[in-house]
Design a protein around this motif. Sequence first.
Motif, mmCIF file in Angstrom:
data_model
loop_
_atom_site.group_PDB
_atom_site.id
_atom_site.type_symbol
_atom_site.label_atom_id
_atom_site.label_comp_id
_atom_site.label_asym_id
_atom_site.label_seq_id
_atom_site.Cartn_x
_atom_site.Cartn_y
_atom_site.Cartn_z
ATOM 1 N N GLN A 72 -29.744 40.554 71.816
ATOM 2 C CA GLN A 72 -28.348 40.886 71.532
ATOM 3 C C GLN A 72 -27.559 41.085 72.826
ATOM 4 O OE1 GLN A 72 -28.335 40.285 67.641
ATOM 5 N NE2 GLN A 72 -26.549 41.061 68.614
ATOM 6 N N PHE A 73 -28.159 41.794 73.770
ATOM 7 C CA PHE A 73 -27.504 42.053 75.050
ATOM 8 C C PHE A 73 -27.245 40.748 75.801
ATOM 9 C CE2 PHE A 73 -27.909 43.144 79.628
ATOM 10 C CZ PHE A 73 -26.752 43.905 79.745
ATOM 11 N N GLU A 74 -28.263 39.905 75.875
ATOM 12 C CA GLU A 74 -28.138 38.654 76.616
ATOM 13 C C GLU A 74 -27.241 37.658 75.884
ATOM 14 O OE1 GLU A 74 -32.194 37.588 77.464
ATOM 15 O OE2 GLU A 74 -32.414 39.280 78.852
ATOM 16 N N ALA A 75 -27.227 37.680 74.567
ATOM 17 C CA ALA A 75 -26.311 36.804 73.817
ATOM 18 C C ALA A 75 -24.867 37.215 74.080
ATOM 19 C CB ALA A 75 -26.616 36.862 72.327
ATOM 20 N N GLY A 76 -24.645 38.510 74.197
ATOM 21 C CA GLY A 76 -23.303 38.986 74.491
ATOM 22 C C GLY A 76 -22.819 38.581 75.869
ATOM 23 N N LEU A 77 -23.740 38.460 76.813
ATOM 24 C CA LEU A 77 -23.391 38.048 78.172
ATOM 25 C C LEU A 77 -23.335 36.532 78.332
ATOM 26 C CD1 LEU A 77 -25.505 40.575 80.268
ATOM 27 C CD2 LEU A 77 -23.032 40.587 79.913
ATOM 28 N N ALA A 78 -23.811 35.802 77.340
ATOM 29 C CA ALA A 78 -23.912 34.342 77.457
ATOM 30 C C ALA A 78 -22.563 33.634 77.398
ATOM 31 C CB ALA A 78 -24.820 33.780 76.368
ATOM 32 N N GLU A 79 -21.551 34.279 76.862
ATOM 33 C CA GLU A 79 -20.256 33.649 76.654
ATOM 34 C C GLU A 79 -20.436 32.304 75.937
ATOM 35 O OE1 GLU A 79 -17.741 33.485 80.106
ATOM 36 O OE2 GLU A 79 -18.569 35.348 80.880
ATOM 37 N N PRO A 80 -20.932 32.362 74.704
ATOM 38 C CA PRO A 80 -21.211 31.112 73.999
ATOM 39 C C PRO A 80 -19.951 30.287 73.743
ATOM 40 C CG PRO A 80 -21.428 32.978 72.523
ATOM 41 C CD PRO A 80 -21.189 33.534 73.885
ATOM 42 N N TYR A 81 -20.067 29.008 73.962
ATOM 43 C CA TYR A 81 -18.970 28.090 73.700
ATOM 44 C C TYR A 81 -19.060 27.621 72.249
ATOM 45 C CZ TYR A 81 -22.781 25.011 75.205
ATOM 46 O OH TYR A 81 -23.996 24.399 75.354
ATOM 47 N N ASN A 82 -18.035 26.929 71.784
ATOM 48 C CA ASN A 82 -17.899 26.603 70.358
ATOM 49 C C ASN A 82 -19.110 25.880 69.763
ATOM 50 O OD1 ASN A 82 -15.398 27.788 70.333
ATOM 51 N ND2 ASN A 82 -14.289 25.877 70.626
ATOM 52 N N ALA A 83 -19.676 24.936 70.484
ATOM 53 C CA ALA A 83 -20.772 24.136 69.929
ATOM 54 C C ALA A 83 -22.035 24.962 69.702
ATOM 55 C CB ALA A 83 -21.085 22.963 70.857
ATOM 56 N N VAL A 84 -22.246 25.998 70.483
ATOM 57 C CA VAL A 84 -23.477 26.781 70.396
ATOM 58 C C VAL A 84 -23.373 27.925 69.390
ATOM 59 C CG1 VAL A 84 -22.990 28.453 72.224
ATOM 60 C CG2 VAL A 84 -25.322 27.752 71.829
ATOM 61 N N GLU A 85 -22.167 28.333 69.044
ATOM 62 C CA GLU A 85 -21.992 29.519 68.197
ATOM 63 C C GLU A 85 -22.712 29.459 66.850
ATOM 64 O OE1 GLU A 85 -17.942 30.784 67.946
ATOM 65 O OE2 GLU A 85 -17.850 31.198 70.099
ATOM 66 N N PRO A 86 -22.696 28.345 66.115
ATOM 67 C CA PRO A 86 -23.420 28.335 64.829
ATOM 68 C C PRO A 86 -24.927 28.531 65.000
ATOM 69 C CG PRO A 86 -21.916 26.460 64.954
ATOM 70 C CD PRO A 86 -21.917 27.107 66.292
ATOM 71 N N VAL A 87 -25.497 27.918 66.018
ATOM 72 C CA VAL A 87 -26.940 28.058 66.249
ATOM 73 C C VAL A 87 -27.269 29.482 66.688
ATOM 74 C CG1 VAL A 87 -28.910 27.211 67.582
ATOM 75 C CG2 VAL A 87 -27.167 25.615 66.792
ATOM 76 N N LEU A 88 -26.438 30.045 67.558
ATOM 77 C CA LEU A 88 -26.658 31.413 68.022
ATOM 78 C C LEU A 88 -26.517 32.407 66.872
ATOM 79 C CD1 LEU A 88 -27.267 33.290 70.378
ATOM 80 C CD2 LEU A 88 -24.822 33.327 70.894
ATOM 81 N N THR A 89 -25.559 32.185 66.002
ATOM 82 C CA THR A 89 -25.378 33.060 64.844
ATOM 83 C C THR A 89 -26.586 32.976 63.915
ATOM 84 O OG1 THR A 89 -22.984 32.827 64.981
ATOM 85 C CG2 THR A 89 -23.881 33.563 62.866
ATOM 86 N N LEU A 90 -27.064 31.766 63.660
ATOM 87 C CA LEU A 90 -28.241 31.580 62.807
ATOM 88 C C LEU A 90 -29.480 32.204 63.440
ATOM 89 C CD1 LEU A 90 -29.281 30.357 60.182
ATOM 90 C CD2 LEU A 90 -29.610 28.213 61.407
ATOM 91 N N HIS A 91 -29.650 32.015 64.738
ATOM 92 C CA HIS A 91 -30.784 32.589 65.468
ATOM 93 C C HIS A 91 -30.737 34.123 65.402
ATOM 94 C CE1 HIS A 91 -34.014 32.625 68.409
ATOM 95 N NE2 HIS A 91 -33.309 33.450 69.188
ATOM 96 N N THR A 92 -29.560 34.681 65.545
ATOM 97 C CA THR A 92 -29.398 36.137 65.475
ATOM 98 C C THR A 92 -29.712 36.649 64.072
ATOM 99 O OG1 THR A 92 -27.711 36.054 67.197
ATOM 100 C CG2 THR A 92 -27.762 38.025 65.820
ATOM 101 N N PHE A 93 -29.154 35.992 63.063
ATOM 102 C CA PHE A 93 -29.406 36.401 61.680
ATOM 103 C C PHE A 93 -30.888 36.316 61.334
ATOM 104 C CE2 PHE A 93 -29.956 35.208 57.208
ATOM 105 C CZ PHE A 93 -29.451 36.357 56.596
ATOM 106 N N LEU A 94 -31.520 35.214 61.698
ATOM 107 C CA LEU A 94 -32.939 35.049 61.402
ATOM 108 C C LEU A 94 -33.779 36.053 62.183
ATOM 109 C CD1 LEU A 94 -35.035 33.545 59.785
ATOM 110 C CD2 LEU A 94 -35.060 31.770 61.537
ATOM 111 N N GLY A 95 -33.378 36.363 63.405
ATOM 112 C CA GLY A 95 -34.111 37.357 64.200
ATOM 113 C C GLY A 95 -34.094 38.729 63.553
#
Length: 166
Positions: A72-95
């Motif tokens: 969660q901490f590192e995802a917050g620092l990643a500054e995700p761009y638009n293309a990565v956000e759905p995958v990051l959201t799914l990865h977070t939810f599944l985690g």
Amino acid sequence: MLENFPSLNNHNLPYPDTIHPIVVHFAIATVLFAFLCDVIGYFTRNHRLFEVGWWNMFFATISIFVAIIFGQFEAGLAEPYNAVEPVLTLHTFLGWSLSGILAAITAWRFVIRSRTPQKISIYYLAAGLLLTVLVGIQVYFGDELVWVYGLHTVPVVEAVKEGLLQ
């Protein structure tokens, strides 16, 4: 107040490299090894392997929560761009879902260990197989975040800072 915090490096982190993958690989390994020990113990009737499986599940449950905190901490620092956000959201939810599932299966394993330490049920093994499959899916999404979308890699961090990725 911000001057008291360490500055971010070229990976956009306050420390040398990501910690989440280190901790999460420990959780992955212990879950898979626990399942392997329980399956081998079930078919060989070697009840000592059940104890190994139990302790691996116990430490996997602890480590997955540590992995989530760093994730969660590192995802917050990643500054995700638009293309990565759905995958990051799914990865977070599944985690987060996996942490609950793993905790529930570990609690079930504790009850089994308390009642019949020399046996486990086929239903528990089925739950372990389901957990193993879910872990595999989560690994896929985590790999995608790093190897496809390049989160916390220097070129992607620089591209986001320069406004090339949105």
